[in-house]
Each structure stands twice: as C-alpha cells, then as structure tokens.
Write a protein that holds these residues in place. Structure first.
Motif, mmCIF file in Angstrom:
data_model
loop_
_atom_site.group_PDB
_atom_site.id
_atom_site.type_symbol
_atom_site.label_atom_id
_atom_site.label_comp_id
_atom_site.label_asym_id
_atom_site.label_seq_id
_atom_site.Cartn_x
_atom_site.Cartn_y
_atom_site.Cartn_z
ATOM 1 N N THR A 1 33.041 46.858 51.865
ATOM 2 C CA THR A 1 33.914 46.373 52.940
ATOM 3 C C THR A 1 35.121 45.599 52.423
ATOM 4 O O THR A 1 36.112 45.441 53.144
ATOM 5 N N GLU A 2 35.057 45.088 51.213
ATOM 6 C CA GLU A 2 36.162 44.292 50.668
ATOM 7 C C GLU A 2 36.388 44.677 49.213
ATOM 8 O O GLU A 2 35.931 44.018 48.286
ATOM 9 N N LYS A 3 37.118 45.760 49.024
ATOM 10 C CA LYS A 3 37.369 46.274 47.681
ATOM 11 C C LYS A 3 38.578 45.588 47.060
ATOM 12 O O LYS A 3 39.386 44.951 47.735
ATOM 13 N N PHE A 4 38.696 45.756 45.750
ATOM 14 C CA PHE A 4 39.858 45.239 45.040
ATOM 15 C C PHE A 4 41.108 45.946 45.556
ATOM 16 O O PHE A 4 41.171 47.167 45.595
ATOM 17 N N ASN A 5 42.099 45.160 45.935
ATOM 18 C CA ASN A 5 43.331 45.715 46.504
ATOM 19 C C ASN A 5 44.498 45.368 45.587
ATOM 20 O O ASN A 5 44.975 44.234 45.582
ATOM 21 N N PRO A 6 44.997 46.327 44.803
ATOM 22 C CA PRO A 6 46.061 46.025 43.843
ATOM 23 C C PRO A 6 47.412 45.728 44.494
ATOM 24 O O PRO A 6 48.327 45.259 43.822
ATOM 25 N N SER A 7 47.545 45.986 45.791
ATOM 26 C CA SER A 7 48.833 45.767 46.456
ATOM 27 C C SER A 7 49.045 44.306 46.854
ATOM 28 O O SER A 7 50.153 43.907 47.195
ATOM 29 N N ILE A 8 47.964 43.489 46.811
ATOM 30 C CA ILE A 8 48.105 42.066 47.106
ATOM 31 C C ILE A 8 48.031 41.276 45.809
ATOM 32 O O ILE A 8 47.752 41.822 44.734
ATOM 33 N N ARG A 9 48.248 39.974 45.884
ATOM 34 C CA ARG A 9 48.183 39.111 44.696
ATOM 35 C C ARG A 9 46.720 38.857 44.344
ATOM 36 O O ARG A 9 45.923 38.468 45.210
ATOM 37 N N ASN A 10 46.388 39.076 43.074
ATOM 38 C CA ASN A 10 45.014 38.910 42.592
ATOM 39 C C ASN A 10 44.984 37.974 41.398
ATOM 40 O O ASN A 10 45.733 38.159 40.433
ATOM 41 N N ILE A 11 44.089 36.978 41.473
ATOM 42 C CA ILE A 11 43.888 36.022 40.384
ATOM 43 C C ILE A 11 42.469 36.199 39.867
ATOM 44 O O ILE A 11 41.526 36.320 40.653
ATOM 45 N N LEU A 12 42.323 36.199 38.558
ATOM 46 C CA LEU A 12 41.004 36.238 37.937
ATOM 47 C C LEU A 12 40.761 34.926 37.193
ATOM 48 O O LEU A 12 41.610 34.483 36.420
ATOM 49 N N ILE B 1 27.753 42.244 41.593
ATOM 50 C CA ILE B 1 28.631 42.168 42.767
ATOM 51 C C ILE B 1 29.495 40.922 42.660
ATOM 52 O O ILE B 1 28.982 39.812 42.520
ATOM 53 N N VAL B 2 30.797 41.108 42.708
ATOM 54 C CA VAL B 2 31.731 39.979 42.683
ATOM 55 C C VAL B 2 32.632 40.104 43.905
ATOM 56 O O VAL B 2 33.353 41.099 44.060
ATOM 57 N N GLU B 3 32.568 39.110 44.765
ATOM 58 C CA GLU B 3 33.395 39.103 45.971
ATOM 59 C C GLU B 3 34.537 38.120 45.805
ATOM 60 O O GLU B 3 34.386 37.083 45.159
ATOM 61 N N PRO B 4 35.692 38.403 46.415
ATOM 62 C CA PRO B 4 36.822 37.481 46.280
ATOM 63 C C PRO B 4 36.731 36.326 47.260
ATOM 64 O O PRO B 4 36.062 36.414 48.291
ATOM 65 N N VAL B 5 37.400 35.245 46.915
ATOM 66 C CA VAL B 5 37.684 34.183 47.883
ATOM 67 C C VAL B 5 39.130 34.396 48.314
ATOM 68 O O VAL B 5 40.030 34.426 47.467
#
Length: 383
Positions: free
Chosen positions: A164-175, A111-115
């Motif tokens: 409840t908090e899935k990866f959303n490709p429509s916003i800016r994502n940093i890995l 499980i990896v959750e975003p900040v």
C-alpha cells in the motif's frame, strides 16, 4: 523542511579509561542550543546511540533526558540502531513513542515503512534502516543472492515499503542508515570488520535525495554532499585530535534541491596532542597558553625517561590520558611487534600472507573472492 543530522553519540563511552559521560551531557546541551537557534522540523540520529549493547544506566537516563527535551520542542525525532547498539533495546517502546514524535527503527524484519512528513513543497519520506549484516537480510529474502554488505543493502533498499505504500522516487526521500560506505575515511575509535567485508558501495543510495549516515566518526561527504557522515559530536580517539566536530543541518525545498550546512560544536574538554621536552611542557608560558584540563596525549622528547612523569604532569594537566616518548631510543626500536602487526591487519590480509608463504604465489581473484565470502559467513555465524 529543515532537519538536524546527528550520529554516533556513543553514550557511556570511556576513552583511555576516562568516562566521557559528563562531556556527553555537556555536548547534548549544546546540541539543544543549536536546535533552539535553527528551529528544525526534525532530528535524525543515525545509530550508535550507546557505546555498548547493554549500556550503563546513566547513559540510558542521559538519552532519555535528551529525547524528552526534543519532544518539548515539538520535533519529529528519528533514531536507528548502530553496530554498537542492541537493535531490540533501541526499538523497545517505539509504537508508544510514535505519538510523541519519536520514531525508533524496529528490528529489521524485511519490511521497512516510511515516516511521512509534509511541507509547502509536498510529501517527504523518511526511511530508517538500522545497521544490517548480510545474514540479517538473507533470512527474509532467501531468493536473492546476498554475498556481501553491498548485496544486503541493495536488497533491503529494493524492497522498501509495502503493497500500500511503496517507494516513490518522484517525491523527496531521505534514508537514515548506519554502514561503512566504501571510500570513507576511518578513525581509530571505530570498529573495523573482518577483511574489509563491511564495505557498502555508494551506488546503492542513488535513489535518495539525502542519506544521513552513521558509523564513521569523521564528518565527511561520500561522492557528493547528499550522502553524508555527520561524525561524532565528541573526539573519541587521538586520531581525531585534528577533527572539527559538528552537526549537520539539511534543508529541503523542491525535489532535487538540498542545502547542507555544518554547525560547529565546542566540547567541554578538547582532546589534543602536544609534544616537547619535560621542561618545555611544564613551563608556565607553555601551560598558561594551553587549556590545562583538556584530554591530552603528551609526547616527551627528552632522551632520558622522567621518573614518575605521569604523576608529575597530572599536577598541571589533570586529564592527561596518554604519555609516550619520541627520542633516539624509541625511534630505533619503533618496529611494530608481531602482535601489533596482526592487530592492524584484516583476517583476509593475514590469510593472504599465509597462503603466499605456503604456495610461493599470491591468491588469484577467484580465490580471494571465495575467502571474502567464507570470512563473511564465519562473521555471520553461518559457517
């Protein structure tokens, strides 16, 4: 949104038996000066914080001081573990530190959750993925076929987020991650995995607006500037003598718009290579134009060895790390020994040579792929 990308601090490292701790303390202060000039919103530290899984106390204290200074500047700080770190030690206290803006990657558990961060352009998700081997991922996604590092990273990234908090490709994502991406140029100071099996195909990162990579010590982009190794803040081998060390500043505006700049670093002692005869490298005109306290690899071109050359040269160059000769004698005997040849080859290459000698033909594609999988299983401790 502006972020500073660092990686591979390797705190506590020794180079040719010289402790780099004072140099590391110096360069971290310089990084803080850059932070003060640039006024970023956060700092990304992409793994290999320490040089060993159990670092010396002085290295831990140095990193603690660095984090405290970043917190005083009201920054969000993102730290992941690399292959040199203990993932458990890096993760320790993470839930408490969150309140101070220090985000430590937990040990991978599937499980990896975003900040989440936000600015005038909307939300920005920072995903932290520590150094992973296929075995790390396989135990949590048993239904997936995971035979390689690419499979492992692709699987981990496909399962980012929660219900409840899935990866959303429509916003800016940093890995922020720590892996060897195929095509990156290595240095001698990096660990090389068996058979080149640690290669990760760059295509697994296609969904991200920026990938802050750690593991490779030379600053470089992979395929394009949004997939980047910032490199080490210091030179840790003479193969890096010609590198220009820096940190990377990344600025985000609207989705799809990223501006990247490199900010140069100036070490307390440079690491350089010089060559010439003993009389040349000890001549006043030579060493007065050279920073005598730099870390040096000196190659003498005299035909005869100089008695106690190291001791004599260290009177002028106290940080002489390595001395060798380049002359007719050394050139005629510059054949690599069998041990040196073996050290430079991967297990897959060595087995391939053995197979060809035994069978008078090389392995075919199917056999090579089988051996790659078997080596990987042994590397993971699963065979």
């Amino acid at each position: 949104m502006k972020l500073i990308h660092l990686s591979d601090l390797h705190l506590g490292k020794r180079v040719n038996e010289f402790s780099m701790l004072e140099d590391q303390k110096y360069i971290l202060k310089e990084i803080l000066q850059i932070v003060d000039r640039e006024q970023p919103d956060g700092v990304l530290i992409a793994g290999d914080v320490y040089d060993k899984p159990v670092p010396p106390a002085e290295a831990v204290t140095l990193f603690d001081d660095f984090l405290v200074q970043l917190v005083k500047r009201n920054l969000q700080v993102f730290v992941i573990s690399g292959n040199h770190d203990s993932a458990e030690r890096i993760a320790f206290g993470g839930r408490l530190m969150e309140r101070s803006g220090i985000h430590l990657s937990p040990v991978y558990n599937g499980i990896v959750e975003p900040v989440m961060m936000e600015d005038e352009y909307g939300p920005l998700a920072v995903w932290m993925l520590p150094y992973l081997k296929p075995g790390h991922v396989r135990q949590f996604w048993k239904e997936e076929e995971i035979l390689s590092y690419t499979d492992a990273l692709r699987t981990a990234l496909q399962h980012l987020g929660t219900e409840t908090e899935k990866f959303n490709p429509s916003i800016r994502n940093i890995l922020v991650t720590h892996q060897f991406v195929t095509g990156a140029a290595r240095s001698d100071s990096e660990d090389i995995s068996v058979g080149g099996a640690d290669n990760v195909d760059v295509s697994v990162f296609d969904a991200f607006d920026y990938v802050a990579l750690g593991h490779i010590h030379r600053p470089q982009n992979v395929r394009n500037e949004r997939i980047r190794y910032c490199g080490t803040p210091l030179k840790y081998s003479f193969s890096e003598a010609g590198h220009e060390k820096s940190v990377t500043a990344v600025e985000f505006s609207e989705k799809g718009s990223v501006e990247i700049r490199t900010l140069p670093l100036h070490p307390r002692h440079d690491l350089r290579e010089i060559r010439g005869t003993y009389m040349e490298v000890t001549a006043r005109s030579f060493y007065e134009g050279t920073a005598a306290d730099d870390y040096l690899h000196i190659t003498l071109t005299d035909e005869e060895d100089i008695p106690d050359a190291v001791g004599k040269l260290r009177v002028i160059y106290p940080n002489l790390m390595k001395l060798d000769y380049d002359n007719r004698r050394t050139r005629s005997s510059r054949q690599l020994s069998l041990d040196e040849e073996m050290e430079r080859k991967s297990p897959l290459e060595l087995f391939g040579e053995f197979y060809e000698k035994q069978n008078n033909q090389p392995m075919n594609t199917e056999q090579t792929e089988f051996m790659e999988r078997l080596i990987e299983m042994i590397w993971e401790g699963e065979a």
